[in-house]
Motif scaffolding. Structure first.
Motif, PDB file in Angstrom:
ATOM      1  N   GLU A   1       4.051   1.476 -10.120  1.00 60.03           N
ATOM      2  CA  GLU A   1       4.981  -0.170 -10.349  1.00 60.03           C
ATOM      3  C   GLU A   1       4.380  -0.632  -9.311  1.00 60.03           C
ATOM      4  O   GLU A   1       3.970  -2.362  -9.784  1.00 60.03           O
ATOM      5  N   ILE A   2       4.489  -0.722  -8.036  1.00 54.99           N
ATOM      6  CA  ILE A   2       4.635  -1.903  -6.953  1.00 54.99           C
ATOM      7  C   ILE A   2       3.255  -1.953  -5.789  1.00 54.99           C
ATOM      8  O   ILE A   2       3.632  -3.058  -5.874  1.00 54.99           O
ATOM      9  N   ALA A   3       2.495  -0.603  -6.186  1.00 53.78           N
ATOM     10  CA  ALA A   3       1.681  -0.722  -5.303  1.00 53.78           C
ATOM     11  C   ALA A   3       0.481  -1.555  -5.742  1.00 53.78           C
ATOM     12  O   ALA A   3      -0.117  -1.585  -7.301  1.00 53.78           O
TER      13      ALA A   3
ATOM     14  N   VAL B   1       0.935  -1.026  -0.243  1.00 51.58           N
ATOM     15  CA  VAL B   1       0.264  -0.025   0.106  1.00 51.58           C
ATOM     16  C   VAL B   1       0.947   1.063   0.404  1.00 51.58           C
ATOM     17  O   VAL B   1       1.925   1.062   0.880  1.00 51.58           O
ATOM     18  N   VAL B   2       0.268   2.345  -1.073  1.00 49.94           N
ATOM     19  CA  VAL B   2       1.331   3.176  -0.810  1.00 49.94           C
ATOM     20  C   VAL B   2       0.171   4.295  -0.398  1.00 49.94           C
ATOM     21  O   VAL B   2      -0.642   4.309  -1.005  1.00 49.94           O
TER      22      VAL B   2
ATOM     23  N   ALA C   1       9.112  -5.373  -2.263  1.00 51.07           N
ATOM     24  CA  ALA C   1       7.750  -5.570  -3.007  1.00 51.07           C
ATOM     25  C   ALA C   1       7.343  -7.029  -3.461  1.00 51.07           C
ATOM     26  O   ALA C   1       6.567  -7.349  -3.374  1.00 51.07           O
ATOM     27  N   GLU C   2       8.891  -7.248  -4.901  1.00 52.51           N
ATOM     28  CA  GLU C   2       8.761  -8.488  -5.520  1.00 52.51           C
ATOM     29  C   GLU C   2       8.201  -9.281  -4.545  1.00 52.51           C
ATOM     30  O   GLU C   2       7.215 -10.851  -5.276  1.00 52.51           O
ATOM     31  N   ARG C   3       8.989  -9.510  -3.077  1.00 58.06           N
ATOM     32  CA  ARG C   3       8.387 -10.636  -2.747  1.00 58.06           C
ATOM     33  C   ARG C   3       7.272 -11.215  -1.677  1.00 58.06           C
ATOM     34  O   ARG C   3       7.082 -11.617  -1.151  1.00 58.06           O
ATOM     35  N   ARG C   4       6.451  -9.728  -2.702  1.00 63.49           N
ATOM     36  CA  ARG C   4       4.933  -9.420  -1.094  1.00 63.49           C
ATOM     37  C   ARG C   4       5.358  -9.809   0.047  1.00 63.49           C
ATOM     38  O   ARG C   4       4.162  -9.810   1.077  1.00 63.49           O
ATOM     39  N   GLN C   5       6.363  -8.757   0.616  1.00 65.46           N
ATOM     40  CA  GLN C   5       5.883  -7.597   1.889  1.00 65.46           C
ATOM     41  C   GLN C   5       5.082  -7.368   2.237  1.00 65.46           C
ATOM     42  O   GLN C   5       5.026  -6.780   1.243  1.00 65.46           O
ATOM     43  N   THR C   6       4.283  -7.616   2.917  1.00 61.30           N
ATOM     44  CA  THR C   6       3.364  -6.716   3.390  1.00 61.30           C
ATOM     45  C   THR C   6       3.758  -4.825   3.453  1.00 61.30           C
ATOM     46  O   THR C   6       4.772  -4.886   4.581  1.00 61.30           O
ATOM     47  N   MET C   7       3.336  -4.441   2.992  1.00 60.05           N
ATOM     48  CA  MET C   7       4.593  -2.798   3.456  1.00 60.05           C
ATOM     49  C   MET C   7       3.258  -1.328   3.389  1.00 60.05           C
ATOM     50  O   MET C   7       2.324  -1.557   2.872  1.00 60.05           O
ATOM     51  N   LEU C   8       3.709  -0.595   3.942  1.00 58.41           N
ATOM     52  CA  LEU C   8       2.595   0.786   4.274  1.00 58.41           C
ATOM     53  C   LEU C   8       3.673   1.880   3.691  1.00 58.41           C
ATOM     54  O   LEU C   8       4.745   2.048   4.778  1.00 58.41           O
TER      55      LEU C   8
END
Ligand SMILES: Nc1ncnc2c1ncn2[C@@H]1O[C@H](COP(=O)(O)OP(=O)(O)OP(=O)(O)O)[C@@H](O)[C@H]1O
Ligand SMILES: [Mg+2]
Lengths: 243, 224
Positions: free
Chosen positions: A204-206, A30-31, A186-193
């Motif tokens: 690209e990544i959101a 999430v961005v 992000a490509e590793r599907r780490q949950t991120m804010l």
């Protein structure tokens, strides 16, 4: 699964976060975008209690922390399920690059030194800084420091990575390498804010982009929708200004 | 003006040197005690424990606000009259105790300033990775503060070595006390006190040299 309800933070009469509700799925990226002074950093800092929210409930997995009655042990537990990447890197100045990564693995997670070193070396290799393992932060470039900052967060295996404008303190020459690393995380599907002003990177990544203004979530949606067909006038005018 | 009695002075050097271990021993013991006490008080002043904070402030204020000699007399001659257990206290112990308390008050302030000088972001980073307050303080903040405070603390140690000379007023025969006795026997006061002055000076010079090496080492470590 992260669930945030009614998160509110005031500084005097200034309501910086106004009852934020936000759910984040496991693996979701999430961005957050929005004008300066809108409460983006405060939101991230309230999620791990670097700033204590005045009101609100945060649930990460089976842990629920309510601002009305949060005990120190709960706050520690919350921080141990999140990792934070700071705008100004904030590496431990008295620790080498490798020790910055191993510090919490040993003191917080209780890993042995051998185990922690092995993990750190794998990460240093991954982020391309194996040859700088024994350097102190003062001897690293801004880009290298931020990559260590990201590596330190990666090592924690946290359920949620909170990342506040990872490239905005960097000289332009180092922005690319840090964004590249963020893309790989992000490509590793780490949950991120992530809070960022890098719109192309966000696109690209959101999985989802949130537009914040005045301490509230004004609008959110998949990047294509939010960037190309914003529904709210404030989003539209913000996007026009940053383009 | 008469000529200096150089033979007497040379003969006195080994005699006074024999008391260097006691002088340095007292200073070292007091330094260890003062460092420990000062660190505790400095941390307390930063985190501010209710009630305790008032006590620590009062302590620091008193020991900085009164002369060391008065404090030593208070411990050695005064306190035993009030607290009978202390009646047997010997001069060396009283001197070490007095120096510890006196210098801990000063050192607490420098350590506190050094802790507050550590960038806020270091605290936040430590908290963010899940370290407790104690862990953050011990592993991240204090080591950085120690680097900043080290040169000042060495200065206090040098000060402390010189201040051990006051112990002779409590009947301790250390470098100063020994010199005093020698001089009283020979009546060559100028020679005797000149010798002891030069010996103190030499000790301090050696320490100042080590201090510069230490400073060099500490600044280098952070910018490897
Ligand atoms: N410690 C504080 N004390 C008082 N006001 C604060 C404090 N921290 C933040 N604020 C206020 O809260 C508001 C939101 O700040 P915040 O840093 O969260 O904004 P932001 O969206 O991250 O902005 P930017 O894009 O510039 O980083 C601002 O008006 C700021 O002045
Ligand atoms: Mg911000």
């Amino acid at each position: 699964m992260i669930r945030i309800r009614g998160l509110t933070k005031r500084y005097g009469a200034n309501t910086v976060l106004d009852a934020i509700d936000l759910d984040i799925e496991a693996g979701e990226r999430v961005v957050i975008i929005g004008p300066s002074g809108t409460g983006k950093s405060t939101l991230l800092r309230c999620v791990n209690y670097l700033d204590r929210p005045d009101i609100g409930v945060i649930r990460i997995g089976d842990l629920t922390v309510d601002a009305a009655k949060a005990r120190p042990a709960e706050i520690l537990a919350l921080r141990r399920r999140t990792a934070f990447v700071f705008q100004n890197y904030s590496l431990f100045a008295n620790r080498t690059a490798r020790e910055n990564i191993t510090e919490a693995l040993i003191t917080v997670q209780g890993k042995s030194r051998e185990e922690a070193d092995a993990r750190a070396d794998a990460i240093l290799l991954d982020i391309g800084l194996a040859d700088r393992a024994n350097a102190y932060p003062a001897a690293l470039s801004g880009g290298q420091q931020q990559r260590i900052g990201i590596g330190r967060a990666m090592a924690l295996d946290a359920g949620l990575m909170l990342i506040d404008e990872p490239t905005s303190a960097l000289d332009p020459e180092w922005v690319g390498e840090v964004l590249d690393l963020m893309r790989r995380v992000a490509e590793r599907r780490q949950t991120m804010l992530i809070v960022t002003h890098e719109m192309q990177f966000a696109r690209e990544i959101a999985d989802r982009v949130i537009f914040m203004d005045g301490g509230r979530i004004v609008e959110q949606g998949p990047p294509a929708q939010l960037f190309d067909a914003p529904r709210d006038k404030r989003t539209e005018s913000f996007l026009r200004r940053v383009r | 003006m008469r000529a200096l009695d150089l033979d007497y002075m040379l003969g006195l050097v080994p005699v006074i040197l024999g008391y260097v271990p006691l002088t340095l021993g007292m200073a070292l013991a007091a330094m260890v005690g003062a460092l420990a006490l000062a660190s505790l008080m400095a941390v307390e002043r930063v985190v501010r424990v209710p009630v305790l904070d008032g006590v620590v402030q009062l302590f620091i204020s008193f020991f900085r606000g009164t002369p060391l000699l008065v404090q030593l007399f208070l411990f050695y001659y005064g306190l035993p009259q009030i607290i009978p257990v202390l009646a047997g206290i010997n001069g060396v112990t009283a001197a070490i105790l007095g120096l510890t308390l006196h210098f801990s008050a000063y050192m607490a302030e420098s350590i506190r300033a050094a802790i507050l000088g550590v960038d806020r972001s270091q605290w936040e980073a430590a908290q963010a990775v899940g370290m407790t307050q104690t862990q953050s303080m011990r592993r991240i903040i204090l080591p950085q503060a120690a680097r900043v405070a080290a040169p000042t603390l060495v200065n206090y140690f040098i000060d402390m070595i010189k201040s051990t000379s006051l112990a002779f007023t409590l009947g301790v025969t250390e470098m100063m006390g020994a010199t005093q006795k020698e001089a009283a026997g020979s009546f060559l006061y100028f020679e005797a006190f000149l010798v002891v002055a030069v010996l103190y000076w030499a000790i301090v010079e050696i320490l100042s040299f080590l201090q510069k090496r230490l400073e060099f080492h500490l600044t280098k470590a952070l910018a490897r």
